[in-house]
Write a protein that holds these residues in place. Structure first.
Motif, short mmCIF file in Angstrom:
data_model
loop_
_atom_site.label_atom_id
_atom_site.label_comp_id
_atom_site.label_asym_id
_atom_site.label_seq_id
_atom_site.Cartn_x
_atom_site.Cartn_y
_atom_site.Cartn_z
N ASP A 139 -5.50 -1.56 4.10
CA ASP A 139 -5.01 -0.31 4.71
C ASP A 139 -4.36 -0.62 6.06
O ASP A 139 -5.00 -1.13 6.97
N GLU A 155 -10.72 7.15 3.88
CA GLU A 155 -10.23 6.56 5.12
C GLU A 155 -10.79 7.26 6.35
O GLU A 155 -11.19 6.62 7.31
N GLU A 189 0.83 -1.20 0.00
CA GLU A 189 0.00 0.00 0.00
C GLU A 189 0.86 1.25 0.00
O GLU A 189 1.72 1.42 0.84
#
Lengths: 228, 228, 228, 228
Positions: B137, B77, B10
């Motif tokens: 994430d 997010e 990521e």
DNA sequence: CATGAATGAGAGTTCATTCAT
DNA sequence: AATGAATGAACTCTCATTCAT
């Protein structure tokens, strides 16, 4: 460990059931290119994750033109399928030496768990990939399920066998117990070999201690005799 | 194969550790809009999954303009963080009635598992979301880890306690046993309440049988006495 | 002239029946941009043809970003639909002055043909576009058909009327005769105003001679009396 | 609006005037392959339309490799040219039996129209293809024009002849009348045999009624005597 | 001549983010 | 604070054409 996403979350386009649609290459050169793509895909997938991988990354890594990808695969899913199918053998059938000859249930159990954990460790990156992609694509969820079910079924038969031989707790449903205990081992494997290897995500793990612990818990859970 | 997991997968943009950056709204109207966005986000996330959710979907669901989103959150997010923080309480502290008063370890264990499983079932969609987003994430992986560790720690203390009281197998490391057994329960919960609810992904599950089975296996695994 | 392609030739994706799906702009600015896009589209379509037009050409001509296109239209078809709908009025209802007052069938006929031919000439580029796109897209074939049918129906009624008044050949089916004669005029118009204007594709045409000829042939074909 | 038609719409690459550039195959095998390609091309063109046809579709249908195409044709246009040239004969020279012997202009006219309509019907798919491709490629527009002009010229001579014999209206320009009346018949043929055969695009047509109607209108338009 | 894999320019589309109003 | 239009980078996929075998 098992994880997933809301059922409706994925728009389900017409997708093939994890088998290559494109016809296989006829020439040697074609086979070579295809193989290069699969290898490159595995590398990039494991490095960048499924979602962050661009097809261009794969072709670049494979050293061929962007368009060549589509000679062999219809999309990202299909390469991944090819990657997984290629690795399937080792992931599914660990093969666990000669220990099965013994009658000692504990020894058999330990050998089985050892084989499983070793295979998991060996394929840890691929397992991580599978977990990630299973969150995102129903077809790979099915793939994962088939793999899981293979282990669960095998272990369930083992448990039932022990129950019949009178050495295991007869109160538990073999299938459900297998689900629980197999799940226990797989979570531990995931945490140890996937998360454990990552910086700041988990601590490295002592393989033998892990093996002994899950084996003992498993044996206890079934009330196998002896082995205090 | 070696086992370095997709750590770098990521792209890590400068991200705050799961706490809202934006200062809270000053006006009542602002508070209302923010709340609407969080609520809408939860709904859409649970319905479509984190990845397939477009910010536009959220603002549309919330009934406000696309641009308004950025008044309260910097990106996807951050809304998700807000959603999870809001639901954290119920996910983390199930609260398990009065049973703790008893001395019967099995009863306590069962009550604890019941509380856990009930909470999991109640928040199944959110758990599914959390699993999905944890695959993608790092920050949410940490969030999940904090949640998991809370349970593991609590259970580890329980196990150590039983060991000290001489009713549990002293051979196993309480922490590792807790990891394994807590993991066992969480996998079962995931399979039952997340996958089990999906068409063709799993069969619906008998809650009580599930509870009894995992509790019995857990008790056996620790060699708790009694109970047949 | 009417032309078309093999029925199965076009993959028929789910397409809206020539009406804008995207909701109309709410602000003035939006309306301006949308209008600019439609105008640009018409210009580019007429210049480059439907097939050779890239969406980028349109947005460039309209002076906006590529992505802005999708704020108002889902694809090329939809802009074209908008273009055609905007011009529909003039193409469909020529409006032909006061001549209708007379009783002289020939005069009425000539006025009608004049109005048609003038409208065709005025919208020649658009008609060329329509013919082109009708070859390629069923939905626009339907659009063209509706337009054609409007004229054919109107003319068929005229013919039937003349037959009832005893001034037109009663042996021909009014509908089929209208198809034939209307078709005759439209071919001539296409050849004259579309092909005739192109270098090396056809010669320029004397409007009045064309009008007189088709009118006379039409009148003769129905055996209208008088006129030499 | 003015009336400059989309002349520049097609990027005009250096193209040969509808005659094969590639020299004809020397070997028998070559001739066979070429023939297979032309046949396959016709089939695929008629089925999928010119634009939606991929060269790969043609070679696949012909059962040969993609690269082989370029041994015989430079591009899609060239195969189509070959296809059309091969079918040209039947499309151009219907051949209309013995009726020409008679002196009855009406009979001759009907025979001529019958031959035309029959030929159109026989080659309907090819005509559809030609119309489609004429919208897109200047070279094929020329091809179509040559075909059309052949008919128009022939009919114009017939008309002039009748005028000289005093049986046709002398007021109309034979050439222009021929354009109009020939156009009338071709539109009807297109609508009947191309559109009429398609589901939901048009109704099937009674051949004889069609023939009688256009013939009568044509005869009337020229004021041929008799035949009430 | 045939083969079929390789090429790569180019088109359409999406959507997070910005910004003028 | 809210709006909603504008932006444009990013990415996937297609397919005519070339070329080594």
């Amino acid at each position: 460990m098992d994880t997933t996403a809301p059922e409706d979350s994925e728009k389900a386009p017409p997708m093939a059931p994890l088998s290559s649609l494109r016809e296989p290459p006829t020439t040697k050169r074609g086979a070579r290119t295809r193989a290069a793509l699969v290898q490159a895909a595995r590398k990039v997938f494991e490095r960048d994750g499924y979602l962050d991988t661009r097809l261009a990354d794969i072709t670049k890594e494979a050293g061929c033109a962007a368009g060549s990808f589509y000679t062999y695969f219809a999309n990202k899913e299909e390469v991944l399928a090819a990657v997984l199918l290629e690795a399937q053998e080792d992931m599914l059938h660990p093969g666990m030496g000669r220990v099965q000859d013994t009658d000692d249930p504990y020894a058999v159990l330990e050998a089985s768990n050892r084989a499983y954990l070793q295979a998991y460790k060996r394929n840890a990156k691929l397992m991580a990939l599978l977990e990630q992609v299973a969150q995102v694509d129903r077809e790979f969820r099915k793939f994962r399920r088939r793999r899981t079910d293979a282990f669960i079924g095998r272990n369930a038969r083992g448990i039932a066998d022990l129950q019949e031989r009178g050495v295991a707790d007869r109160e538990v449903d073999p299938m459900m117990a297998s689900r629980a205990l197999s799940g226990m081992v797989s979570v531990m494997a995931y945490n140890a070999f996937v998360l454990g290897e990552r910086q700041e995500e988990g601590a490295p793990v002592d393989f033998e201690k892990l093996l002994v612990t899950v084996t003992r818990l498993w044996a206890n859970a079934l009330r196998l005799p002896g082995h205090r």
